[in-house]
Scaffold this active site. Structure first.
Site, mmCIF file in Angstrom:
data_model
loop_
_atom_site.group_PDB
_atom_site.id
_atom_site.type_symbol
_atom_site.label_atom_id
_atom_site.label_comp_id
_atom_site.label_asym_id
_atom_site.label_seq_id
_atom_site.Cartn_x
_atom_site.Cartn_y
_atom_site.Cartn_z
ATOM 1 N N ASP A 1 -20.972 74.220 -10.908
ATOM 2 C CA ASP A 1 -20.619 74.923 -9.678
ATOM 3 C C ASP A 1 -19.180 75.381 -9.850
ATOM 4 O OD1 ASP A 1 -19.828 75.736 -7.121
ATOM 5 O OD2 ASP A 1 -21.030 74.217 -6.106
ATOM 6 N N ASN B 1 -19.981 85.202 -14.359
ATOM 7 C CA ASN B 1 -20.938 86.022 -13.625
ATOM 8 C C ASN B 1 -21.185 85.553 -12.196
ATOM 9 O OD1 ASN B 1 -23.533 87.734 -13.250
ATOM 10 N ND2 ASN B 1 -24.246 85.617 -13.073
ATOM 11 N N LYS C 1 -9.254 79.494 -17.530
ATOM 12 C CA LYS C 1 -8.168 78.610 -17.971
ATOM 13 C C LYS C 1 -8.720 77.415 -18.742
ATOM 14 C CE LYS C 1 -4.404 78.032 -15.567
ATOM 15 N NZ LYS C 1 -3.399 77.618 -14.539
ATOM 16 N N SER D 1 -17.390 92.154 -12.733
ATOM 17 C CA SER D 1 -16.744 92.677 -11.538
ATOM 18 C C SER D 1 -17.793 93.454 -10.750
ATOM 19 C CB SER D 1 -15.556 93.548 -11.927
ATOM 20 O OG SER D 1 -14.927 94.103 -10.796
ATOM 21 N N TYR E 1 -15.345 91.005 0.153
ATOM 22 C CA TYR E 1 -15.936 91.114 -1.185
ATOM 23 C C TYR E 1 -15.096 92.042 -2.062
ATOM 24 C CZ TYR E 1 -19.330 92.177 -4.866
ATOM 25 O OH TYR E 1 -19.962 92.365 -6.077
ATOM 26 N N LYS F 1 -13.090 91.417 -5.733
ATOM 27 C CA LYS F 1 -13.368 92.178 -6.949
ATOM 28 C C LYS F 1 -12.145 92.978 -7.399
ATOM 29 C CE LYS F 1 -17.481 90.691 -7.717
ATOM 30 N NZ LYS F 1 -17.735 89.792 -8.869
#
Length: 272
Positions: A54, A81, A114, A132, A146, A150
């Site tokens: 998650d 994704n 990271k 994206s 949203y 993005k």
């Protein structure tokens, strides 16, 4: 040795299509999702490791990366994704909704990136591909949160690409348009029954959205673009996915005045 990709949000849509596509190309796939116990298709593939991740749980990331490396030797590509859609008027969004929108779409991307960078640095190679959206380059009404995430992913990825290039680590952006995965219909909506001032505008936009005969790109077609980004050997940053995304970018690149006039004409409700 076959290459390995780690994919988030692999239970459905673009993520699942990408897992199947890369597996068919003889890649090893670490397919992560929130509920792996529900997965029945990817688990049948020998070169796919299905496991739980998650992206809102930072502490779970390093163990998944370590297990993937243990199974396949190394990880060559990270595909960020997993995504979440929040639609509706900004004023009506709760703090919890806004936090979740950024936790998944922005901080999940940043934290997992990271977490994997030490592995990429040790290998002196690696590719980060961030899914994206054309919604990171253009905007619709009632999708402000949203779009904000993005646009953040776009800026983060572009800047990160500069600082990682000298380490032989590539950063790529895949920007789908409307896709045939039900993402928009499954979106969460803001709302407040005590505030009705936005109702006519929201319904007007939804009517416009429903009236458009857009040719939606399939998840597999997006997966093909992701595969191109992972394998073309270039330092290209952006990859559009879908004819509508390409058409929108032509309008966007025509200049600010023309772009805003086009959006006002075609996507902003009138007489509401």
């Amino acid at each position: 040795m076959n290459k390995t990709i780690l994919i988030t949000g692999a239970s459905a849509g673009i993520g699942k299509a990408a897992a199947q596509y890369f597996a068919a190309k003889s890649w090893n796939v670490i397919a992560t999702m929130r509920s792996p116990e529900k997965e029945t298709e990817l688990t049948t593939l020998n070169n796919v490791f299905v496991t739980r991740l998650d992206v809102q749980e930072k502490e779970s990331m390093q163990p998944v990366i370590a297990e993937g490396i243990k199974r396949f030797g190394k990880i060559d590509v990270l595909l960020n994704n997993a995504g979440y859609g929040l639609f509706g008027p900004f004023e009506l969004a709760t703090d919890a909704q806004i936090k979740q929108q950024f936790d998944v779409n922005v901080f999940g991307v940043m934290n997992l990136t990271k977490a994997i960078l030490p592995h990429f640095r040790a290998n002196k190679a690696g590719t980060v591909i961030n899914v994206s959206s054309i919604g990171g380059r253009i905007t619709y009404p009632i999708v402000s949160m949203y779009h904000a995430t993005k646009f953040a992913v776009e800026g983060f990825s572009e800047s990160l690409a500069y600082e990682l290039a000298a380490l032989n680590i590539k950063v790529k952006l895949v920007e789908p348009g409307a896709i045939a995965t039900g993402f928009d219909t499954a979106a969460n909506f803001t709302g407040n029954p005590e505030i009705t001032d936005y109702d006519a505008f929201v319904q007007g936009f939804l009517n416009l959205w429903g009236s458009k005969t857009m040719e939606r790109t399939t998840a597999t077609q997006v997966a093909e673009v992701i595969y191109e980004a992972a394998t073309d050997g270039t330092s290209r940053l952006r990859y559009l996915a879908g004819q509508d995304a390409k058409a929108f970018m032509q309008v966007r690149m025509s200049g600010e005045e023309g772009y805003h006039a086009y959006m006002q004409e075609h996507w902003v409700p009138k007489n509401v």
